[in-house]
Scaffold this motif. Structure first.
Motif, PDB file in Angstrom:
ATOM      1  N   ALA A 283       0.825  -1.205   0.000  1.00 17.13           N
ATOM      2  CA  ALA A 283       0.000   0.000   0.000  1.00 17.13           C
ATOM      3  C   ALA A 283       0.863   1.259   0.000  1.00 17.13           C
ATOM      4  O   ALA A 283       0.534   2.251  -0.677  1.00 17.13           O
ATOM      5  CB  ALA A 283      -0.926   0.000   1.212  1.00 17.13           C
ATOM      6  N   VAL A 284       1.953   1.249   0.736  1.00 19.06           N
ATOM      7  CA  VAL A 284       2.846   2.412   0.778  1.00 19.06           C
ATOM      8  C   VAL A 284       3.357   2.725  -0.628  1.00 19.06           C
ATOM      9  O   VAL A 284       3.394   3.890  -1.063  1.00 19.06           O
ATOM     10  CB  VAL A 284       4.014   2.165   1.749  1.00 19.06           C
ATOM     11  N   VAL A 285       3.742   1.700  -1.366  1.00 22.23           N
ATOM     12  CA  VAL A 285       4.246   1.894  -2.727  1.00 22.23           C
ATOM     13  C   VAL A 285       3.137   2.412  -3.645  1.00 22.23           C
ATOM     14  O   VAL A 285       3.318   3.381  -4.392  1.00 22.23           O
ATOM     15  CB  VAL A 285       4.823   0.575  -3.290  1.00 22.23           C
ATOM     16  N   ALA A 286       1.958   1.758  -3.584  1.00 27.57           N
ATOM     17  CA  ALA A 286       0.850   2.119  -4.474  1.00 27.57           C
ATOM     18  C   ALA A 286       0.364   3.544  -4.225  1.00 27.57           C
ATOM     19  O   ALA A 286       0.178   4.326  -5.170  1.00 27.57           O
ATOM     20  CB  ALA A 286      -0.300   1.131  -4.290  1.00 27.57           C
ATOM     21  N   PHE A 287       0.162   3.901  -2.973  1.00 27.38           N
ATOM     22  CA  PHE A 287      -0.333   5.242  -2.670  1.00 27.38           C
ATOM     23  C   PHE A 287       0.759   6.289  -2.871  1.00 27.38           C
ATOM     24  O   PHE A 287       0.467   7.437  -3.219  1.00 27.38           O
ATOM     25  CB  PHE A 287      -0.886   5.300  -1.250  1.00 27.38           C
ATOM     26  N   GLY A 288       2.002   5.888  -2.656  1.00 25.57           N
ATOM     27  CA  GLY A 288       3.106   6.823  -2.889  1.00 25.57           C
ATOM     28  C   GLY A 288       3.114   7.312  -4.333  1.00 25.57           C
ATOM     29  O   GLY A 288       3.313   8.506  -4.605  1.00 25.57           O
ATOM     30  N   GLU A 289       2.875   6.392  -5.282  1.00 27.28           N
ATOM     31  CA  GLU A 289       2.831   6.766  -6.698  1.00 27.28           C
ATOM     32  C   GLU A 289       1.632   7.664  -6.997  1.00 27.28           C
ATOM     33  O   GLU A 289       1.735   8.641  -7.763  1.00 27.28           O
ATOM     34  CB  GLU A 289       2.777   5.506  -7.560  1.00 27.28           C
ATOM     35  N   ALA A 290       0.481   7.352  -6.379  1.00 29.61           N
ATOM     36  CA  ALA A 290      -0.723   8.150  -6.602  1.00 29.61           C
ATOM     37  C   ALA A 290      -0.542   9.563  -6.029  1.00 29.61           C
ATOM     38  O   ALA A 290      -0.957  10.558  -6.648  1.00 29.61           O
ATOM     39  CB  ALA A 290      -1.932   7.474  -5.959  1.00 29.61           C
ATOM     40  N   PHE A 291       0.065   9.651  -4.863  1.00 24.73           N
ATOM     41  CA  PHE A 291       0.297  10.962  -4.251  1.00 24.73           C
ATOM     42  C   PHE A 291       1.216  11.804  -5.134  1.00 24.73           C
ATOM     43  O   PHE A 291       0.977  13.000  -5.349  1.00 24.73           O
ATOM     44  CB  PHE A 291       0.914  10.808  -2.854  1.00 24.73           C
ATOM     45  N   LYS A 292       2.249  11.189  -5.635  1.00 23.18           N
ATOM     46  CA  LYS A 292       3.225  11.902  -6.470  1.00 23.18           C
ATOM     47  C   LYS A 292       2.568  12.461  -7.730  1.00 23.18           C
ATOM     48  O   LYS A 292       2.820  13.601  -8.142  1.00 23.18           O
ATOM     49  CB  LYS A 292       4.364  10.959  -6.833  1.00 23.18           C
ATOM     50  N   LYS A 293       1.684  11.661  -8.349  1.00 19.64           N
ATOM     51  CA  LYS A 293       0.990  12.104  -9.556  1.00 19.64           C
ATOM     52  C   LYS A 293       0.057  13.272  -9.279  1.00 19.64           C
ATOM     53  O   LYS A 293      -0.260  14.062 -10.188  1.00 19.64           O
ATOM     54  CB  LYS A 293       0.169  10.954 -10.138  1.00 19.64           C
TER      55      LYS A 293
END
Length: 496
Positions: A283-293
């Motif tokens: 989840a940290v990886v998945a949401f990290g990418e979404a936050f960055k976008k």
């Protein structure tokens, strides 16, 4: 002296007592005629080996039933007392009482024969179809496992009340994985090898599900994954992925559904608090990418154990880092503890809880309204609005039955996972026309079933796309912030 005789007494095996018989006369003809002509018993009592079964009763079950019928009549007659009859020398039988008792014994025995005889021929086809289920029923996340199990039982009872599947009832064989990956594999092995189940539902946590996937694939047993979120589960490179059909969303799908809200919510600097499992790390990886976008960044990440209850140290670090938001990936009881401790530390920031297990009603009850106020949650089911579900009628039936059984209201959004999983399995078996692992697996690949999650169907990797609902505690109550429907996620997936 012959067996069964002593002096002037002869043992009558049909009466179970000895009677006077000076001349050892045979039973009077009236005894023979008291049984209906044509019956197998309308003959003098010849030695057992010489008596033949009716030619029509040639199967094994018929022979066994007839022998049991004879035995039942003999046993019933032995309960009669000598005083109920007059002896042959006294002019015959006291026929009225004897005839009534014997007639009832014969009728009862043959009624059982007639009722069971035809049923035995089809009994095999009426045996329950076994469905394996593995959940954490003990350990730190036992509450979640019990909610899902109860949801599954509601669906099971509903399916069976409608006649079952393929004319047979479904039977859930439930195993406790004790919130542990190794125990999950052991439970799967038992279900597959000993119980011979053709399909398994499970196993809540991603690490637990990943642990049993290779074994299930080795035996060709399909897995319907009801909760686990790790992207690894439906990754073709993961051992065992080929037998997976997952109705729960990945963390990546959650992030897609919630990502568009990030700019509107003003989330810029984020502290991420996650359970140290495949679920939390993914989840940290998945949401990290979404936050960055969406123009946000993760400033600090802290992982916690499944059984941890003290989060002051991690939250203090977030406060020192000056975060404006905290994202939590963990179960509802721990998320509630984190919110309480944030309140105590004066960490007044935006909060988003992922995973679908925590929702406004559960956090208000577990953490208290002041600590829960304003917190947001990613959920997949709204028990207050049946129309949001893929099957509104099933949604209403589920909620009504949950209340009727007096189950904890805070567990209803977790229980729906088990409810949908059982319904998906039932529809797959019905489509397969045969409850075998291979046929069920093939049926799952083409299945489309509307449920509480939304539209349950599977892409080439075995992943379904459910409703993503962002909810919030507002004035101490449940409210909906936004929803990304299952159908829209399917469209987005097809566009890729």
């Amino acid at each position: 002296m012959r067996a069964g005789e002593r002096g002037d007494q002869r043992h009558d095996p049909m009466l179970g007592h000895r009677r006077q018989d000076a001349q050892a006369q045979p039973p009077p003809a009236r005894f023979v005629r008291s049984v209906k002509p044509g019956c197998a018993f309308a003959e003098q009592r010849a030695p057992r080996a010489h008596r033949k079964l009716p030619e029509s009763l040639t199967t094994t079950w018929a022979r066994l039933l007839l022998c049991n019928t004879r035995s039942a009549i003999t046993k019933a007659s032995r309960h009669l007392r000598p005083r109920h009859f007059s002896t042959a020398l006294q002019g015959g039988w006291h026929s009225m009482r004897k005839t009534k008792i014997t007639a009832w014994a014969v009728l009862a025995a043959f009624a059982g024969f007639l009722a069971l005889g035809p049923g035995l021929a089809s009994a095999q086809s009426k045996e329950p179809i076994k469905v394996g289920m593995i959940q954490p029923l003990s350990g730190p996340i036992a509450a979640a496992g019990s909610y899902i199990t109860n949801g599954a039982k509601i669906a099971l009872d509903r399916v069976n009340a409608k006649g079952g599947v393929l004319g047979r009832p479904l039977e859930l064989i439930i195993e406790d994985n004790k919130s542990d990956p190794a125990e999950t594999r052991n439970a799967a092995e038992k279900l597959i090898v000993r119980d011979k189940v053709p399909v398994i539902i499970g196993a809540w946590g991603s690490s637990m599900t990943l642990a049993m996937m290779p074994l299930a694939a080795q035996h060709g047993v399909p897995l319907v994954v009801e909760t686990s979120s790790s992207g690894k589960i439906t990754d073709p490179k993961t051992p065992g992925q080929k037998v997976v059909s997952r109705i729960s969303p990945t963390s990546e799908l959650e992030a897609v559904g919630a990502g568009a809200l990030i700019p509107k919510l003003g989330m810029k600097k984020i502290g991420y608090l996650a359970v140290n499992t495949d679920w939390g790390r993914g989840a940290v990886v998945a949401f990290g990418e979404a936050f960055k976008k969406n123009g946000a960044s993760i400033e600090a990440v802290e992982y916690v154990g499944q059984a941890d209850t003290d989060f002051y140290a991690q939250l203090t670090k977030f406060k020192a880092a000056g975060v404006d938001s905290v994202v939590i990936t963990d179960d509802a009881p721990k998320a509630a503890k984190m919110l309480q401790q944030m309140k105590e530390l004066g960490l007044n920031v935006k909060v988003l809880v992922t995973g679908g297990s925590a929702w406004p009603d559960s956090i208000v009850q577990l953490a208290g309204a002041p600590a829960a106020e304003g917190a947001m949650f990613i959920n997949f089911y709204n028990p207050y609005d049946f129309a949001m579900a893929g099957d509104p009628e099933a949604s209403k039936a589920y909620v009504d039955e949950w209340k009727k059984r007096g189950l904890p209201w805070i567990g209803i959004v977790e229980g729906m996972r088990g409810f949908d999983a059982v319904n998906v399995v039932a529809k797959a078996i019905e489509s397969a026309k045969e409850p075998t692992a291979a046929k069920i697996h093939a049926a799952l690949k083409t299945l489309e079933a509307r449920g509480l999650y939304g539209l349950n169907k599977f892409d080439q990797n075995g992943q379904s796309y459910c409703n993503i609902i962002v909810t919030q505690v507002k004035d101490g109550k449940y409210s909906v912030v936004a929803i990304t429907p299952s159908a829209k996620l399917w469209e987005m997936s097809a566009a890729k």
